[in-house]
Design a protein around this motif. Structure first.
Motif, PDB file in Angstrom:
ATOM      1  N   GLN A 100      17.202 -55.541  17.293  1.00 41.80           N
ATOM      2  CA  GLN A 100      16.619 -55.476  18.647  1.00 41.80           C
ATOM      3  C   GLN A 100      15.132 -54.676  18.597  1.00 41.80           C
ATOM      4  O   GLN A 100      14.942 -54.023  17.569  1.00 41.80           O
ATOM      5  N   GLY A 101      14.231 -55.057  19.527  1.00 36.99           N
ATOM      6  CA  GLY A 101      12.783 -54.213  19.266  1.00 36.99           C
ATOM      7  C   GLY A 101      11.960 -54.705  18.279  1.00 36.99           C
ATOM      8  O   GLY A 101      11.292 -54.027  17.588  1.00 36.99           O
ATOM      9  N   VAL A 102      12.112 -55.903  18.012  1.00 36.75           N
ATOM     10  CA  VAL A 102      11.586 -56.268  16.657  1.00 36.75           C
ATOM     11  C   VAL A 102       9.889 -56.429  16.882  1.00 36.75           C
ATOM     12  O   VAL A 102       9.374 -57.312  17.782  1.00 36.75           O
ATOM     13  N   SER A 160       9.797 -57.768  20.905  1.00 38.43           N
ATOM     14  CA  SER A 160      10.801 -58.067  21.684  1.00 38.43           C
ATOM     15  C   SER A 160      11.225 -56.807  22.436  1.00 38.43           C
ATOM     16  O   SER A 160      10.864 -55.653  22.206  1.00 38.43           O
TER      17      SER A 160
END
Lengths: 146, 104
Positions: free
Chosen positions: B74-76, B26
């Motif tokens: 975030q940044g999964v 993501s």
């Protein structure tokens, strides 16, 4: 006679007990912890029936061979192999007649969570495998803030 | 007989293979927000292909959220891999998710 009954029973057991779940892809989206930890969990499932003509041909050939008709068995097997040639290539699960079964999943999510405040969405593409047919499944797990 | 056993043992030990099935990500937060990584892993050992459900994946997002109770993740990056231990007879399906805990 007994041998034939045994074969039929064995085939039935294989059909009943061979249902297996295969996972093809998983994705987790961004997470708003306040929604995930305090919201309501929901699950959306859409699926389509996959159908393997090759497996159908192999099963048909096996049945024909078991009943002593090896000529028909070879013909059925041949047809199966021709179909297999046309179905070669990249694929996920068994072939379906449409790949649009997951197109409206957005609306299915909104049905479960009318506020639209969803988070922690886990998308799983999986297959429930049975002989000849399969369930090609898209599962969404998410959390909804009411 | 000894040779057969040795070959069998060697084949088990040597042939550990991993397959990367899929990776997704993501959107990634800005650098100052990437200082608190979080990670969860779900795995299942499968024998002879018998696997009747994939429910072990169901609570991954919840477990991630538990590591960052007052923020957002975030940044999964989700990674799905298969680890073969003994050909198709015994393998492990591993799904890991890593991300960054950011302030909400």
């Amino acid at each position: 006679m007994m041998t034939r009954m045994k074969k039929i029973l064995l085939s039935l057991c294989l059909v009943v007990f061979s249902g297996c779940a295969f996972m093809h892809h998983t994705q987790i989206g961004e997470i708003d912890s306040s929604i995930v930890l305090r919201g309501q969990r929901f699950e959306v499932l859409v699926n389509e029936t996959g159908f393997s003509t090759q497996e159908l041909a192999s099963t048909g050939a096996a049945i024909a061979r078991a009943s002593g008709n090896s000529q028909s068995a070879n013909e059925i097997q041949g047809v199966g192999e021709i179909i297999a040639l046309f179905q070669m290539g990249p694929k996920t699960g068994k072939p379906t007649f449409t790949d649009q079964y997951a197109d409206n999943i957005y609306y299915a999510i909104l049905d479960k969570c009318p506020s639209g405040r969803v988070s922690g969405i886990t998308s799983i593409r999986e297959m429930a495998h049975y002989p000849i047919v399969s369930g090609e499944i898209v599962k969404i797990i998410g959390y909804c803030k009411r | 007989m000894k040779k057969i056993v040795s070959v069998l043992i060697a084949s088990v030990l040597i042939q550990g293979c991993t397959h990367l099935a899929s990776v997704s990500s993501s959107s990634i937060p800005k650098a100052p927000q990437r200082n608190k990584p979080v990670m969860v892993e779900a795995k299942k050992m499968i024998f002879m292909g018998f696997n009747f459900n994939n429910d072990y994946l169901n609570d991954m997002a919840f477990r991630l959220a538990n590591q960052c109770p007052n923020g957002k993740i975030q940044g999964v990056v989700t990674k799905h891999e298969n680890v073969l231990y003994f050909g198709p007879f015994l393998y492990e399906v591993r799904v890991s998710a890593t991300g960054f805990c950011t302030r909400g």
